[in-house]
Design an enzyme around this catalytic site. Structure first.
Site, mmCIF file in Angstrom:
data_model
loop_
_atom_site.group_PDB
_atom_site.id
_atom_site.type_symbol
_atom_site.label_atom_id
_atom_site.label_comp_id
_atom_site.label_asym_id
_atom_site.label_seq_id
_atom_site.Cartn_x
_atom_site.Cartn_y
_atom_site.Cartn_z
ATOM 1 N N ASP A 65 -19.935 5.934 -1.193
ATOM 2 C CA ASP A 65 -20.117 5.121 0.043
ATOM 3 C C ASP A 65 -21.636 5.181 0.243
ATOM 4 O O ASP A 65 -22.205 4.055 0.855
ATOM 5 C CB ASP A 65 -19.136 5.338 1.083
ATOM 6 N N ARG B 286 0.884 -1.061 0.186
ATOM 7 C CA ARG B 286 -0.141 -0.137 0.025
ATOM 8 C C ARG B 286 0.775 1.214 -0.119
ATOM 9 O O ARG B 286 0.549 2.146 -0.718
ATOM 10 C CB ARG B 286 -1.106 -0.046 1.260
ATOM 11 N N HIS C 272 -12.089 7.235 3.167
ATOM 12 C CA HIS C 272 -12.546 6.279 2.224
ATOM 13 C C HIS C 272 -11.642 5.160 2.811
ATOM 14 O O HIS C 272 -10.404 5.086 2.639
ATOM 15 C CB HIS C 272 -12.165 6.881 0.917
ATOM 16 N N ARG D 252 -23.825 3.373 -2.034
ATOM 17 C CA ARG D 252 -23.909 1.752 -1.835
ATOM 18 C C ARG D 252 -24.802 1.286 -0.570
ATOM 19 O O ARG D 252 -25.711 0.557 -0.493
ATOM 20 C CB ARG D 252 -22.315 1.352 -1.479
HETATM 21 O O1 TXD Z 1 -14.271 6.218 -4.235
HETATM 22 C C1 TXD Z 1 -13.229 6.452 -4.948
HETATM 23 N N1 TXD Z 1 -12.542 7.736 -4.741
HETATM 24 C C2 TXD Z 1 -12.859 5.504 -5.892
HETATM 25 C C3 TXD Z 1 -11.225 5.644 -6.168
HETATM 26 C C4 TXD Z 1 -13.545 4.689 -6.496
HETATM 27 C C5 TXD Z 1 -13.125 3.909 -7.867
HETATM 28 C C6 TXD Z 1 -11.768 3.992 -8.152
HETATM 29 N N2 TXD Z 1 -10.884 4.783 -7.381
HETATM 30 C C7 TXD Z 1 -9.503 5.075 -7.750
HETATM 31 O O2 TXD Z 1 -9.427 5.916 -8.866
HETATM 32 C C8 TXD Z 1 -8.740 3.845 -8.239
HETATM 33 O O3 TXD Z 1 -8.218 3.080 -7.004
HETATM 34 C C9 TXD Z 1 -7.900 4.581 -8.951
HETATM 35 O O4 TXD Z 1 -6.442 5.039 -8.204
HETATM 36 C C10 TXD Z 1 -8.308 5.728 -9.788
HETATM 37 C C11 TXD Z 1 -8.645 5.079 -11.230
HETATM 38 O O5 TXD Z 1 -9.323 4.053 -11.118
HETATM 39 P P1 TXD Z 1 -9.630 3.523 -12.543
HETATM 40 O O6 TXD Z 1 -10.616 2.125 -12.338
HETATM 41 O O7 TXD Z 1 -10.405 4.390 -13.643
HETATM 42 O O8 TXD Z 1 -8.340 2.917 -12.834
HETATM 43 P P2 TXD Z 1 -7.736 2.618 -14.393
HETATM 44 O O9 TXD Z 1 -8.804 2.169 -15.354
HETATM 45 O O10 TXD Z 1 -6.275 1.793 -14.264
HETATM 46 O O11 TXD Z 1 -7.283 4.072 -15.069
HETATM 47 C C12 TXD Z 1 -6.248 4.901 -14.521
HETATM 48 C C13 TXD Z 1 -5.662 5.468 -15.681
HETATM 49 C C14 TXD Z 1 -5.238 4.755 -16.833
HETATM 50 O O12 TXD Z 1 -5.628 5.019 -18.009
HETATM 51 C C15 TXD Z 1 -3.558 5.261 -16.750
HETATM 52 O O13 TXD Z 1 -3.060 5.424 -17.986
HETATM 53 C C16 TXD Z 1 -3.838 6.811 -16.315
HETATM 54 O O14 TXD Z 1 -4.712 6.510 -15.367
HETATM 55 N N3 TXD Z 1 -2.587 7.468 -15.801
HETATM 56 C C17 TXD Z 1 -2.389 8.635 -15.972
HETATM 57 N N4 TXD Z 1 -3.177 9.677 -16.767
HETATM 58 C C18 TXD Z 1 -2.637 10.862 -16.923
HETATM 59 N N5 TXD Z 1 -1.381 11.229 -16.377
HETATM 60 C C19 TXD Z 1 -0.862 10.061 -15.668
HETATM 61 N N6 TXD Z 1 0.561 10.725 -14.722
HETATM 62 C C20 TXD Z 1 -1.131 8.876 -15.696
HETATM 63 N N7 TXD Z 1 -0.815 7.907 -14.869
HETATM 64 C C21 TXD Z 1 -1.521 6.928 -15.175
#
Ligand code: TXD
Length: 309
Positions: free
Chosen positions: A149, A89, A176, A152
């Site tokens: 949350d 983590r 969260h 849900r």
């Molecule tokens: O309640 C909440 N806050 C949350 C949080 C609920 C759902 C998801 N939660 C978090 O959001 C999850 O733990 C992740 O940290 C983010 C995004 O979740 P997601 O499911 O959309 O993850 P993906 O599909 O892996 O998408 C992340 C994208 C991916 O396309 C990467 O290429 C991109 O982020 N990425 C970037 N984009 C721009 N700039 C940079 N530096 C970058 N690095 C990675």
């Protein structure tokens, strides 16, 4: 009148679905950015081509840089990594802090008046980082977690009582994650507290399922995590801001003494409007609720200290 502009950083599951829901509701033009070449461009073009069918005229652009994001009204930050095997983590905390920090530098420079909605995990610490790094006033940096949350919790309450989800409101405080604090006595069905409608053990089971809501979906999906409800939750916040609704939603906001917490981003009910967080709604808590919130805030503070914020 020109349409508002929302930048969504990260064109993965949550980001792309946020873009989809924004244009389907005709809330704003959208700029979708990601580091993966072609990904934001491809998804933006695909969504644009759904416009004639759905009947929306919003503009969508995908990009690997930030030029087109200038002057955004809202920037939603979903960029980040998910935990991979062998990654602790803490590793994830540092990696996502690097990503979110870099993103915030770019968007804050080009959209100095924007409201930032942070989604990337660990959510509360990333919101704190975004606030610090942007130099934005506290009312313009908000984390999304509580709407999800509580959605849900509302789903499970409605299911248990066989009532419309529209009748159910739910109240969730805290960070969260495992330490979130759902408050049953402030959760209602058509104004009736659920403590009057369900036995204690049943409520406890629903609370537990809510706190475990993200993990339940991760276990089912095997790869990736929830994104429909998270994206819907973000867009509820986007709509409340752009339409200046003054809607009260549970969000991660900077506390300056409210609930006895100072200098930290924690989930609380806030009033959202065109300027961002208009007010933190403070309500009296029972001693065990206050203690649970304190534990939740301590967990957030621990992460924030690791980041040396
Ligand atoms: O309640 C909440 N806050 C949350 C949080 C609920 C759902 C998801 N939660 C978090 O959001 C999850 O733990 C992740 O940290 C983010 C995004 O979740 P997601 O499911 O959309 O993850 P993906 O599909 O892996 O998408 C992340 C994208 C991916 O396309 C990467 O290429 C991109 O982020 N990425 C970037 N984009 C721009 N700039 C940079 N530096 C970058 N690095 C990675």
């Amino acid at each position: 009148m020109a349409r508002p502009k929302v930048t969504v950083v990260g064109a993965g599951n949550v980001g792309a679905t946020v873009a989809q829901y924004i244009v389907e509701r005709e809330l704003a033009d959208v700029v979708l950015t990601d580091v993966v070449e072609g990904l934001p461009q491809g998804k933006a073009l695909d969504l644009l081509q759904a416009g004639p069918v759905h009947g929306y005229d919003c503009r969508l652009i995908g990009a690997n840089d930030y030029k087109g994001t200038a002057g955004s009204d809202i920037v939603v930050i979903t960029a980040g990594l998910a935990r991979k095997p062998g990654m602790s983590r803490d590793d994830l905390l540092q990696k996502n802090a690097d990503i979110v920090g870099g993103v915030v530098d770019e968007v804050a420079r080009l959209s100095p008046d924007a409201i930032l909605i942070v989604v990337t995990n660990p959510l509360d610490a990333m919101a704190q980082l975004a606030w610090k790094r942007s130099g934005f006033p506290k009312h313009r940096v908000i984390g999304m977690a509580g709407v999800l949350d509580s959605a849900r919790f509302r789903t499970f309450i409605a299911e248990a009582l066989e009532v419309s989800v529209e009748n159910v409101t739910a109240f969730v405080l805290g960070g969260h994650g495992d330490t979130m604090v759902p408050l049953p006595r402030y959760s209602t069905v058509a104004g009736i507290p659920i403590t009057e409608l369900l036995p204690k053990e049943r409520i406890e089971a629903l609370v537990k399922r809510t706190a475990n809501g993200g993990a339940e979906i991760v276990n089912l999906l095997k790869t990736g995590s929830a994104f429909y409800a998270p994206a819907a939750s973000v867009v509820d916040m986007v709509g409340a801001i752009l339409k200046d609704k003054k809607k009260v939603l549970p969000c991660t906001a900077y506390l300056d003494g409210e609930y006895g917490i100072r200098g930290l981003f924690v989930g609380v009910p806030v009033k959202l409007g065109r300027r961002g967080v208009l007010q933190v709604m403070e309500i009296p808590l029972l001693p065990d609720e206050q203690a649970a919130l304190g534990r939740s805030a301590d967990a957030v503070r621990e992460l924030v200290q690791k980041l040396k914020l």
